[in-house]
Write an enzyme that holds these catalytic residues in place. Structure first.
Site, mmCIF file in Angstrom:
data_model
loop_
_atom_site.group_PDB
_atom_site.id
_atom_site.type_symbol
_atom_site.label_atom_id
_atom_site.label_comp_id
_atom_site.label_asym_id
_atom_site.label_seq_id
_atom_site.Cartn_x
_atom_site.Cartn_y
_atom_site.Cartn_z
ATOM 1 N N HIS A 369 19.127 -20.804 42.923
ATOM 2 C CA HIS A 369 19.161 -19.924 41.869
ATOM 3 C C HIS A 369 18.381 -20.070 40.819
ATOM 4 C CE1 HIS A 369 22.721 -17.248 43.376
ATOM 5 N NE2 HIS A 369 22.765 -18.531 44.076
ATOM 6 N N LYS A 560 23.269 -12.387 27.396
ATOM 7 C CA LYS A 560 23.079 -13.362 28.484
ATOM 8 C C LYS A 560 23.428 -14.556 28.073
ATOM 9 C CE LYS A 560 18.875 -11.619 29.374
ATOM 10 N NZ LYS A 560 18.715 -11.282 30.611
ATOM 11 N N ARG A 561 23.560 -15.679 28.821
ATOM 12 C CA ARG A 561 23.519 -17.103 28.458
ATOM 13 C C ARG A 561 22.208 -17.211 27.352
ATOM 14 N NH1 ARG A 561 26.929 -20.772 30.791
ATOM 15 N NH2 ARG A 561 25.920 -22.210 28.868
ATOM 16 N N LYS A 566 14.987 -17.588 28.109
ATOM 17 C CA LYS A 566 15.278 -16.319 28.102
ATOM 18 C C LYS A 566 14.831 -15.745 26.959
ATOM 19 C CE LYS A 566 19.678 -16.897 30.893
ATOM 20 N NZ LYS A 566 19.438 -16.068 32.110
ATOM 21 N N THR A 668 20.583 -10.247 36.775
ATOM 22 C CA THR A 668 21.616 -9.301 37.383
ATOM 23 C C THR A 668 21.880 -8.284 36.185
ATOM 24 O OG1 THR A 668 23.272 -10.663 36.987
ATOM 25 C CG2 THR A 668 22.307 -10.303 39.192
ATOM 26 N N LYS A 672 22.477 -4.141 35.853
ATOM 27 C CA LYS A 672 23.801 -3.269 35.368
ATOM 28 C C LYS A 672 23.166 -2.315 34.078
ATOM 29 C CE LYS A 672 26.094 -7.471 36.550
ATOM 30 N NZ LYS A 672 26.195 -8.782 35.931
HETATM 31 C C1 26W Z 1 24.057 -28.092 37.609
HETATM 32 C C2 26W Z 1 24.240 -27.018 36.470
HETATM 33 C C3 26W Z 1 23.584 -25.813 36.758
HETATM 34 C C4 26W Z 1 24.799 -24.951 36.912
HETATM 35 C C5 26W Z 1 24.604 -23.738 37.325
HETATM 36 C C6 26W Z 1 22.520 -25.314 37.113
HETATM 37 C C7 26W Z 1 22.044 -24.267 37.227
HETATM 38 C C8 26W Z 1 23.033 -23.334 37.600
HETATM 39 C C9 26W Z 1 22.815 -21.899 37.917
HETATM 40 C C10 26W Z 1 21.969 -22.026 39.195
HETATM 41 C C11 26W Z 1 22.652 -21.287 36.853
HETATM 42 C C12 26W Z 1 22.644 -19.447 37.311
HETATM 43 O O1 26W Z 1 23.618 -19.135 37.087
HETATM 44 N N1 26W Z 1 21.303 -18.982 37.733
HETATM 45 C C13 26W Z 1 21.209 -17.461 37.631
HETATM 46 O O2 26W Z 1 21.687 -17.114 38.943
HETATM 47 C C14 26W Z 1 21.644 -15.605 38.739
HETATM 48 C C15 26W Z 1 22.303 -15.037 40.218
HETATM 49 O O3 26W Z 1 21.192 -15.412 41.474
HETATM 50 C C16 26W Z 1 20.150 -15.194 38.672
HETATM 51 O O4 26W Z 1 20.292 -13.769 38.359
HETATM 52 C C17 26W Z 1 19.464 -15.572 37.262
HETATM 53 O O5 26W Z 1 18.319 -15.256 37.113
HETATM 54 C C18 26W Z 1 19.809 -17.002 37.306
HETATM 55 O O6 26W Z 1 19.333 -17.671 35.935
#
Ligand code: 26W
Length: 825
Positions: A369, A560-561, A566, A668, A672
């Site tokens: 992701h 969003k975050r 972003k 995503t 929406k």
């Molecule tokens: C280890 C810390 C950590 C925690 C969570 C690193 C990375 C993450 C996730 C991978 C972050 C995340 O939520 N990524 C998002 O995933 C969505 C679903 O696929 C995508 O639509 C977003 O673009 C992506 O930023």
């Protein structure tokens, strides 16, 4: 009734769905479960009673779904995810079971409004952002499309923190969704497993048998299952979300207690329970702490033990695991599962290494992701070895085999070997979880077409050379039940009126409204729905923030975050530039705008916190300036979560999807918004690229550098200075920010933020500013022609069906899992 007579469930009749019956059921719960008469019941009592009734309606279907899977021997999908951002469940369950009418009517008899009751439910925030919400949409779509499946995750006591804004800055407060109990979940004491940590490994030689490795952990904790039903559309299937809670093997050390050490007596149980106490609030930096690795191993091991137990009970032979179970790793957070499944197969169940490896790699799939280097997980070897000594050995063995294969059969050189190695030798020796997940899976996927191509070119370049058939794309999607029907019943009603209800069962049919983009009467009704949703959001903003916004203005929304990539900063700078321009040329024909922001920053991410502060500082000045009046308002809505999104998304005219190209894996939120008839202003990044293909170039507003152009500029050590000097609008805006105009109480607050743009501009904010500004002005012009604007909005809603998570899940089921309807059992 004798003890041997089976209970006749039809007598209980939880499934009667006329309003009279439902009213009786609710009063039954109030009386016998909650101990209140209707006239004494408070609003939370009504919520609890209603939830318990709806849950009863789920039960028969849940049992039936389980029986069906068990009897057919169908392959099951297990979705392992550290995060499930499910939000509220009551409206979702009521909608999917078709109970909206009777429940509404039943409650109305007691003067209670279902809408109000639904809003009292705590928002289950067991996730950070996109990845967690995707997992929740996927659970709903698996149930809706008939894919038998389990979600496996962690039952955090405290979900994602609650955000407050104090003097413009983010403040984090603990979130406690479980304090009033959770009527949806069932504790399953019979699904409890031991999870070990630490200790050592010994080699055991028994005569006539091959040597065995035996892990003797120094610590053990218990993983206890809690199940929540995941109800599919029309209740056709109900799957299970199984979340693990950590408990000490010995709840109290009695010896210590008896000796007067009352605190010490609880240290062990506290340590055990801490594993599932809090969700890590970072979505873009690997946490690096031991507790995080413990969480990852804890839920991976518990889930695998559970999967194995069920498989053996059902099918007898563990060697057929991959034929009956597909396990999807949601990012690398559960990647230690690859080593753990090998340990369970080889050490515990006595399967030979080579065969165990076949089973393992055929069972797992891995979804990536993010490509952000700082988000890729890698654990220091010394930590990994100390906590999981046997799994570390297994990783070394896997690594040796992969390297041998690459060198001998593919002729890889040293640099290529270093790139694919599971051990990063250059960085203080670390285990690379992405590489582990990749080699342990038969399919590896990205979440948009662009992101998947970039995976092949960047992080997994050499592994892709070694296994060229492994990477595939599965573009994300969102569930149209929650993100259209439930959050926008008005639009759902309008579409139903126009084309009938068939699209509810097959979202592709929503494309039938596409020709109505040319029908003036329909477009007007569509605009009226949007207007109503904007009024609702305006009311919420007024109530929560005492800011009055005009629903006639463009609602321009970025939620969003908060992250530099972003580029909320680009949006804020545009707001400041607009403010400046409106003040200098108040006579011009400006389109009124409300810029709305919401989102949380990781507590340790200083720049992201500053961006929140800036948005709030800008809002304070702009909103109180009589010169700009209603031409510009800036709003930061605190505590963005799933429930807030359900109100915000349908109210947007304009959706901001403006990440630096190449960095947003998919997005995503973009889907929406567009599904609810917002136009998108965005870069060619993530799923925006595919949205453009579906929606049509004339109905989406694309600007800025492409991913290869960004990469090129970064190679050229691009900086913002010359761009800023050449662009007076940008220069003035940046000057206003860095001069302290928006924060006279701390005038140097944004010096760092702005000087980064001059000296570096890593995120291409200056590089993209002019294109962004021009595109926004083009949108101003369009907004002055409402008929044209809303006609484009209709095209957006009509053409977004492909971005349903039902489509995503069907693709996973067919290409990766070989499960679900149509798969051979
Ligand atoms: C280890 C810390 C950590 C925690 C969570 C690193 C990375 C993450 C996730 C991978 C972050 C995340 O939520 N990524 C998002 O995933 C969505 C679903 O696929 C995508 O639509 C977003 O673009 C992506 O930023």
């Amino acid at each position: 009734m004798s003890a041997t007579t089976p209970l006749d469930t039809s007598k209980l009749d939880p499934r009667k769905t006329d309003p009279d019956a439902v009213a009786r059921q609710i009063i039954g719960k109030l009386t016998y479960q909650i101990g209140k008469r209707p006239d004494e019941a408070r609003k939370y009592d009504w919520l609890r009673a209603t939830t318990l009734v709806v849950r009863d309606h789920v039960m028969d279907r849940w049992f039936a779904s389980g029986d069906r899977i068990a009897e057919s021997g169908a392959k099951e999908v297990c979705y392992l995810s550290m995060e499930f951002l499910i939000g509220r469940l009551l409206r979702d369950a009521i909608n999917n079971l078709g109970l909206s009418k009777p429940v509404t009517e039943a409650l109305a008899r007691y003067g209670v409004q279902l809408d109000m009751v639904e809003l009292l439910e705590p928002d289950a925030a067991l996730g950070n952002g996109g990845l967690g919400r995707l997992a929740a949409c996927f659970m709903e779509s698996m149930a809706s499309t008939g894919v038998p499946g389990y979600g496996y995750g962690i039952r955090y006591v405290h979900g994602f923190f609650r955000q407050e804004i104090s003097e413009g800055a983010q403040v984090e407060l603990p979130e406690s969704w479980l304090v009033h109990g959770n009527p949806w979940e069932f504790e399953r004491r019979d699904a409890t497993y031991e999870i070990g940590f630490g200790g050592h490994v010994t080699t055991v030689h028994e005569s006539g048998k091959p040597a065995r490795q035996v892990w003797r952990p120094a610590e053990r904790v218990l993983a206890v299952a809690y199940d929540t039903p995941m109800v599919g559309w029309r209740g056709a299937q109900v799957n299970t979300l199984r979340l693990w809670s950590a408990q000490a093997v010995d709840p109290i050390l009695l010896d210590a207690f008896n000796e007067g050490d009352h605190i010490g007596a609880l240290v062990e149980s506290n340590k055990a329970e801490s594993i599932t106490r809090v969700l890590y609030p970072a979505d873009s930096h690997q946490a690096g702490q031991e507790l995080r690795l413990r969480q990852e191993y804890f839920f991976s091991s518990a889930s695998l033990q559970d999967i194995i137990k069920r498989h053996i009970a059902r099918h007898g032979d563990l060697k057929t695991l991959h034929e009956k179970v597909a396990i999807q790793l949601n990012d690398t957070h559960p990647a230690v599962s690859v080593a753990e499944l090998m340990r369970l197969l080889v050490d515990i169940h006595g399967i030979a290494w080579a065969e165990a490896w076949q089973i393992t790699s055929k069972t797992f799939g891995y979804t990536n992701h993010t490509l952000l280097p700082e988000a890729l997980e890698h654990w220091p070897i010394h930590l990994f070895e100390r906590l999981l000594p046997r799994q570390m050995q297994i990783i070394y063995t896997i690594n040796a085999e992969i390297i041998r294969h690459a060198a001998q059969e593919k002729g890889f050189n040293d640099a290529q070997i270093a790139a694919i190695s599971l051990i990063d030798e250059g960085n203080g020796r670390r285990v690379r979880m992405g590489q582990l997940a990749f080699v342990g899976s038969h399919a590896v996927n990205g979440v948009s077409a662009l992101h998947t191509e970039l995976m092949k070119e960047t992080v997994f370049h050499n592994l892709h050379e070694l296994y060229p058939d492994r990477i595939q794309n599965k573009t994300n999607g969102v569930t149209p039940r929650r993100w259209l029907m439930e959050c926008n019943p008005e639009l759902t009603g309008l579409v139903t009126e126009a084309i009938g209800p068939a699209f509810l069962d097959d979202i592709e049919k929503i494309s039938e409204i596409d020709p109505l983009a040319d029908d003036a009467a329909f477009v007007e009704k569509f605009a009226a729905v949007k207007r109503k949703k904007k009024e609702a959001l305006a009311a919420l903003i007024s109530e929560r923030l005492a800011i009055q916004v005009d629903p006639n203005a463009i609602f321009d929304i970025q939620v969003k975050r908060i992250h530099e990539y972003k580029r909320q900063l680009l949006n804020i700078i545009e707001a400041v530039a607009l403010y400046d321009q409106i003040r200098s040329h108040p006579e011009k024909n400006w389109a009124p705008r409300v810029k709305i922001f919401a989102g949380k920053a990781a507590p340790s991410y200083a720049q992201a916190r500053e961006i929140i502060n800036l948005a709030n500082d800008v809002a304070r000045l702009v909103n109180s300036d009589p010169v700009v009046r209603d031409l510009l308002k800036v709003v930061f809505i605190p505590n963005y979560n799933v429930s807030a999104a359900e109100i915000i998304m349908p109210a947007a005219d304009l959706s901001e999807q403006i990440s630096t190209a190449g960095l947003e894996a998919s997005g995503t939120g973009n889907m929406k918004f567009a599904l609810n008839g917002a136009l998108t202003i965005g870069t060619l990044d993530g799923a925006n690229v595919e949205m453009k293909d579906h929606i049509g170039d004339e109905n989406i507003f694309i600007f800025g550098l492409t991913a290869p152009e960004v990469a090129q500029r970064r190679r050229e050590a691009h900086s913002g200075r010359s761009i800023i000097e050449a662009n007076p609008i940008l220069r003035e805006a940046l000057h206003a920010i860095s001069s302290g105009l928006f924060c006279p109480e701390a005038p140097s607050r944004y010096h760092g933020l702005i000087s980064n743009l001059y000296n570096n501009d890593w995120w291409m904010i200056c590089a993209d500013f002019e294109a962004y500004w021009n595109k926004q002005r083009e949108l101003d012009q369009l907004f002055a022609k409402p008929r044209e604007w809303h006609s484009k909005a209709v095209h957006n809603t009509a053409r977004m069906a492909w971005f349903s998570s039902d489509r995503s899940i069907r693709e996973y089921a067919k290409d990766i899992w070989q499960a679900g309807p149509g798969a051979v059992a």
